[in-house]
Design an enzyme around this catalytic site. Sequence first.
Site, mmCIF file in Angstrom:
data_model
loop_
_atom_site.group_PDB
_atom_site.id
_atom_site.type_symbol
_atom_site.label_atom_id
_atom_site.label_comp_id
_atom_site.label_asym_id
_atom_site.label_seq_id
_atom_site.Cartn_x
_atom_site.Cartn_y
_atom_site.Cartn_z
ATOM 1 N N TYR A 48 6.547 7.931 -17.473
ATOM 2 C CA TYR A 48 8.008 7.963 -17.587
ATOM 3 C C TYR A 48 8.610 9.246 -17.025
ATOM 4 C CZ TYR A 48 7.088 4.289 -21.094
ATOM 5 O OH TYR A 48 6.673 3.168 -21.759
ATOM 6 N N HIS A 106 -2.302 3.199 -21.176
ATOM 7 C CA HIS A 106 -1.069 2.498 -20.802
ATOM 8 C C HIS A 106 -1.318 1.104 -20.224
ATOM 9 C CE1 HIS A 106 3.325 3.477 -19.460
ATOM 10 N NE2 HIS A 106 3.215 2.251 -19.915
#
Length: 282
Positions: A48, A106
């Site tokens: 992010y 992730h």
Amino acid sequence: METIKLNNGIEMPMLGYGVFQIPDNITQQCVADALSVGYRLIDTAQLYMNEEGVGAGIKQSGVNRHEIFLVDKIWFSRYPYDKAKALIDESLRKLDTDYIDLMLLHQPYGDVFGAYRAMEDALKEGKIRAIGVSNFTSDRFIDLASQVDIVPAVNQVEANVFNQEAAMFQYLKPFGTHMMGWGPLAEGKNDFFSNPVLASIGAKYGKSVAQVALRFLLQLGIIVIPKSTKIERMRQNLDVFDFTLTSDDMDNIRKLDTGMPCILGSHEDPEIVKWFMQYKNV
């Protein structure tokens, strides 16, 4: 705030604040705002590119670090053991914290076992309090969970009224692993905010479509992380613990389930996997 006990005994808030797609230059204020209205779970990721903003927002809020449950994720390009180990230290530095409450892999691609061993070692060193995975399909989850020393505490997947992941529960349950849902408001897909079923149920309780959808997932036992940059919407998303959906309400919402992801697509789809491979060097 309702909490849930992870399989290692740690208490985790059931509802948190996600910072996916929030630019780093406003992440600090958004996180500070979220904490000011009562959030105590913050979810970020290396990908992010806003970990530093998250750390700064926590500092700005003045909330004691030990009252905050911080979730971070390792991107699959960093999965080899040595890279994952270094990334954990890098994330601790960027977040300006001594520990991360929950670290996840992730994506289910690449050297997942090498990266998972790095997380296990970091947990033993006190850098992480719990470990888990994100976007693992049931087959990939069982493969990993059956062969590691520390069973994943969480599997974070897309979960919303259109993709309720009912079958996933049955595969996670034997391992004591909890489901955490990203995209709980379906990112507005399928005319989510004007859905007549959710609107009708909301009218009974004086609640919005979003609040009904979040309450549904919470009553299923799914940890949720809605996102907003507006403080009033943050408050609204948090205001879901003062009503309970009836069994009829729950059954009517269950009928909205398509059994398919509605935001990104299936992680088992070869075309989706090919798309992810564009980011193998991030």
